[in-house]
Design a protein around this motif. Structure first.
Motif, PDB file in Angstrom:
ATOM      1  N   ALA A  16     101.711  69.484  50.397  1.00 60.07           N
ATOM      2  CA  ALA A  16     102.493  70.333  51.295  1.00 60.07           C
ATOM      3  C   ALA A  16     103.035  69.512  52.465  1.00 60.07           C
ATOM      4  O   ALA A  16     104.174  69.696  52.890  1.00 60.07           O
ATOM      5  N   GLY A  17     102.232  68.601  52.985  1.00 55.73           N
ATOM      6  CA  GLY A  17     102.679  67.749  54.091  1.00 55.73           C
ATOM      7  C   GLY A  17     103.816  66.829  53.682  1.00 55.73           C
ATOM      8  O   GLY A  17     104.733  66.573  54.463  1.00 55.73           O
ATOM      9  N   PHE A  18     103.766  66.345  52.461  1.00 59.02           N
ATOM     10  CA  PHE A  18     104.832  65.478  51.964  1.00 59.02           C
ATOM     11  C   PHE A  18     106.157  66.239  51.920  1.00 59.02           C
ATOM     12  O   PHE A  18     107.204  65.706  52.273  1.00 59.02           O
ATOM     13  N   LEU A  19     106.111  67.500  51.515  1.00 57.03           N
ATOM     14  CA  LEU A  19     107.325  68.321  51.515  1.00 57.03           C
ATOM     15  C   LEU A  19     107.836  68.537  52.937  1.00 57.03           C
ATOM     16  O   LEU A  19     109.047  68.539  53.178  1.00 57.03           O
ATOM     17  N   ASP A  20     106.914  68.722  53.882  1.00 57.55           N
ATOM     18  CA  ASP A  20     107.332  68.865  55.281  1.00 57.55           C
ATOM     19  C   ASP A  20     107.979  67.582  55.793  1.00 57.55           C
ATOM     20  O   ASP A  20     108.918  67.630  56.582  1.00 57.55           O
ATOM     21  N   LEU A  21     107.489  66.447  55.337  1.00 59.09           N
ATOM     22  CA  LEU A  21     108.071  65.160  55.734  1.00 59.09           C
ATOM     23  C   LEU A  21     109.544  65.092  55.344  1.00 59.09           C
ATOM     24  O   LEU A  21     110.371  64.591  56.103  1.00 59.09           O
ATOM     25  N   PHE A  22     109.883  65.618  54.179  1.00 57.25           N
ATOM     26  CA  PHE A  22     111.272  65.589  53.719  1.00 57.25           C
ATOM     27  C   PHE A  22     112.202  66.406  54.600  1.00 57.25           C
ATOM     28  O   PHE A  22     113.410  66.194  54.585  1.00 57.25           O
ATOM     29  N   ALA A  23     111.673  67.350  55.371  1.00 58.47           N
ATOM     30  CA  ALA A  23     112.504  68.173  56.248  1.00 58.47           C
ATOM     31  C   ALA A  23     112.879  67.437  57.533  1.00 58.47           C
ATOM     32  O   ALA A  23     113.815  67.836  58.222  1.00 58.47           O
ATOM     33  N   ILE A  24     112.150  66.371  57.855  1.00 57.03           N
ATOM     34  CA  ILE A  24     112.377  65.654  59.110  1.00 57.03           C
ATOM     35  C   ILE A  24     113.462  64.599  58.909  1.00 57.03           C
ATOM     36  O   ILE A  24     113.373  63.781  57.995  1.00 57.03           O
ATOM     37  N   THR A  72     103.319  57.738  60.321  1.00 54.08           N
ATOM     38  CA  THR A  72     102.026  57.254  60.814  1.00 54.08           C
ATOM     39  C   THR A  72     100.928  58.272  60.484  1.00 54.08           C
ATOM     40  O   THR A  72      99.851  57.891  60.003  1.00 54.08           O
ATOM     41  N   HIS A  73     101.210  59.547  60.726  1.00 55.56           N
ATOM     42  CA  HIS A  73     100.274  60.630  60.413  1.00 55.56           C
ATOM     43  C   HIS A  73      99.916  60.607  58.918  1.00 55.56           C
ATOM     44  O   HIS A  73      98.749  60.662  58.547  1.00 55.56           O
ATOM     45  N   MET A  74     100.925  60.481  58.069  1.00 52.47           N
ATOM     46  CA  MET A  74     100.703  60.457  56.630  1.00 52.47           C
ATOM     47  C   MET A  74      99.878  59.238  56.215  1.00 52.47           C
ATOM     48  O   MET A  74      98.930  59.351  55.435  1.00 52.47           O
ATOM     49  N   THR A  75     100.229  58.082  56.757  1.00 51.53           N
ATOM     50  CA  THR A  75      99.511  56.858  56.399  1.00 51.53           C
ATOM     51  C   THR A  75      98.037  56.944  56.781  1.00 51.53           C
ATOM     52  O   THR A  75      97.151  56.599  55.983  1.00 51.53           O
ATOM     53  N   LEU A  76      97.763  57.418  57.988  1.00 49.41           N
ATOM     54  CA  LEU A  76      96.366  57.570  58.408  1.00 49.41           C
ATOM     55  C   LEU A  76      95.626  58.550  57.501  1.00 49.41           C
ATOM     56  O   LEU A  76      94.475  58.306  57.113  1.00 49.41           O
ATOM     57  N   THR A  79     114.233  59.134  63.166  1.00 51.13           N
ATOM     58  CA  THR A  79     113.887  59.828  64.412  1.00 51.13           C
ATOM     59  C   THR A  79     112.447  59.506  64.804  1.00 51.13           C
ATOM     60  O   THR A  79     111.657  59.037  63.987  1.00 51.13           O
ATOM     61  N   ARG A  80     112.114  59.759  66.067  1.00 54.00           N
ATOM     62  CA  ARG A  80     110.729  59.582  66.522  1.00 54.00           C
ATOM     63  C   ARG A  80     109.789  60.464  65.718  1.00 54.00           C
ATOM     64  O   ARG A  80     108.687  60.053  65.364  1.00 54.00           O
ATOM     65  N   ALA A  81     110.224  61.688  65.455  1.00 56.36           N
ATOM     66  CA  ALA A  81     109.391  62.622  64.695  1.00 56.36           C
ATOM     67  C   ALA A  81     109.103  62.072  63.303  1.00 56.36           C
ATOM     68  O   ALA A  81     107.974  62.174  62.807  1.00 56.36           O
ATOM     69  N   PHE A  82     110.095  61.465  62.671  1.00 57.58           N
ATOM     70  CA  PHE A  82     109.902  60.911  61.337  1.00 57.58           C
ATOM     71  C   PHE A  82     108.924  59.739  61.360  1.00 57.58           C
ATOM     72  O   PHE A  82     108.029  59.646  60.521  1.00 57.58           O
ATOM     73  N   ARG A  83     109.078  58.843  62.343  1.00 61.01           N
ATOM     74  CA  ARG A  83     108.146  57.705  62.462  1.00 61.01           C
ATOM     75  C   ARG A  83     106.730  58.190  62.717  1.00 61.01           C
ATOM     76  O   ARG A  83     105.765  57.661  62.147  1.00 61.01           O
ATOM     77  N   LEU A  84     106.597  59.191  63.573  1.00 63.03           N
ATOM     78  CA  LEU A  84     105.278  59.751  63.847  1.00 63.03           C
ATOM     79  C   LEU A  84     104.691  60.392  62.589  1.00 63.03           C
ATOM     80  O   LEU A  84     103.512  60.243  62.298  1.00 63.03           O
ATOM     81  N   LEU A  99      90.475  60.561  61.225  1.00 62.96           N
ATOM     82  CA  LEU A  99      91.044  61.877  60.947  1.00 62.96           C
ATOM     83  C   LEU A  99      91.385  62.608  62.246  1.00 62.96           C
ATOM     84  O   LEU A  99      92.422  63.276  62.333  1.00 62.96           O
ATOM     85  N   ALA A 100      90.544  62.471  63.252  1.00 62.02           N
ATOM     86  CA  ALA A 100      90.806  63.125  64.542  1.00 62.02           C
ATOM     87  C   ALA A 100      92.089  62.576  65.176  1.00 62.02           C
ATOM     88  O   ALA A 100      92.905  63.338  65.705  1.00 62.02           O
ATOM     89  N   VAL A 101      92.282  61.261  65.102  1.00 60.02           N
ATOM     90  CA  VAL A 101      93.508  60.653  65.636  1.00 60.02           C
ATOM     91  C   VAL A 101      94.718  61.169  64.860  1.00 60.02           C
ATOM     92  O   VAL A 101      95.734  61.572  65.446  1.00 60.02           O
ATOM     93  N   SER A 102      94.604  61.193  63.548  1.00 62.48           N
ATOM     94  CA  SER A 102      95.712  61.666  62.729  1.00 62.48           C
ATOM     95  C   SER A 102      95.999  63.145  62.985  1.00 62.48           C
ATOM     96  O   SER A 102      97.161  63.562  63.005  1.00 62.48           O
ATOM     97  N   GLY A 103      94.961  63.929  63.173  1.00 61.35           N
ATOM     98  CA  GLY A 103      95.145  65.349  63.495  1.00 61.35           C
ATOM     99  C   GLY A 103      95.862  65.528  64.820  1.00 61.35           C
ATOM    100  O   GLY A 103      96.714  66.410  64.964  1.00 61.35           O
ATOM    101  N   TRP A 104      95.535  64.695  65.791  1.00 59.05           N
ATOM    102  CA  TRP A 104      96.228  64.744  67.081  1.00 59.05           C
ATOM    103  C   TRP A 104      97.716  64.449  66.876  1.00 59.05           C
ATOM    104  O   TRP A 104      98.574  65.128  67.455  1.00 59.05           O
ATOM    105  N   LEU A 105      98.019  63.469  66.039  1.00 59.86           N
ATOM    106  CA  LEU A 105      99.424  63.147  65.758  1.00 59.86           C
ATOM    107  C   LEU A 105     100.114  64.317  65.051  1.00 59.86           C
ATOM    108  O   LEU A 105     101.268  64.634  65.347  1.00 59.86           O
TER     109      LEU A 105
END
Length: 173
Positions: A75-83, A95-99, A87-92, A138-144
């Motif tokens: 589901a997150g991967f599909l959300d990534l495609f919407a960004i 990073t969120h996905m990689t973590l 953009t900063r949001a895409f780079r973030l 996971l906590a860092v990634s959740g914050w992102l």
């Protein structure tokens, strides 16, 4: 379509959740909860007289978390495609996905490590350390991920839609 508006729309409402109601944030509660409980079980296994059931429970909670993470990742991967890219949001989001992928791989390795050994007592120091490190990451990634939603508004309703909730009761506009 403006870039912020584009990031609010699902690529596929059926797979990623309808506008303003994405599935990804709902699905992440499964691995987060399972992995948090596994860490609690690991720590508790060091404090009780008969820790075997806690050590085994932690191992299976880790497995539940890995399975849940795979669903959340889709589901997150599909959300990534919407960004919009670049953009900063895409780079973030990358990073969120990689973590999250690293955390999931670490927990899968932790499960396989535990499953390959016979559980006789408290969790060993290695798997416990890997569990704690994975959870901190996971906590860092959740914050992102929270920053993506609450700061950049990825996959949340736009301000005009949100304003409907602040109209006094009984009035339509």
């Amino acid at each position: 379509m403006t870039q912020p508006h584009q990031a609010k729309q699902p690529v596929s409402a059926m797979l990623a959740g309808p506008y303003g109601h994405p599935f990804h944030p709902m699905l992440v509660t499964i691995p987060i909860g399972a992995w948090a409980a596994s860490l609690v079980f690991d720590i508790a296994s060091l404090l009780v007289a008969d820790p075997r059931f806690l050590s085994q429970g932690a191992m299976w909670l880790i497995a539940v978390g890995v399975i849940g993470a795979l669903g959340a990742a889709m589901a997150g991967f599909l959300d990534l495609f919407a960004i919009p890219t670049g953009t900063r949001a895409f780079r973030l989001a990358l990073t969120h996905m990689t973590l999250n992928l690293l955390v999931t791989a670490a927990y899968l390795g932790n499960f396989l490590w535990r499953h390959s050994e016979t559980v006789t007592g408290s969790v060993a120091a290695g798997p416990l350390t890997l569990n704690a490190a994975g959870f901190l990451t996971l906590a860092v990634s959740g914050w992102l991920g929270g920053r993506l939603s609450y700061r950049y508004g990825v996959r949340v309703a736009d301000e005009a839609t949100q304003a409907e909730g602040f109209v006094p009761a009984g009035r339509t506009h």
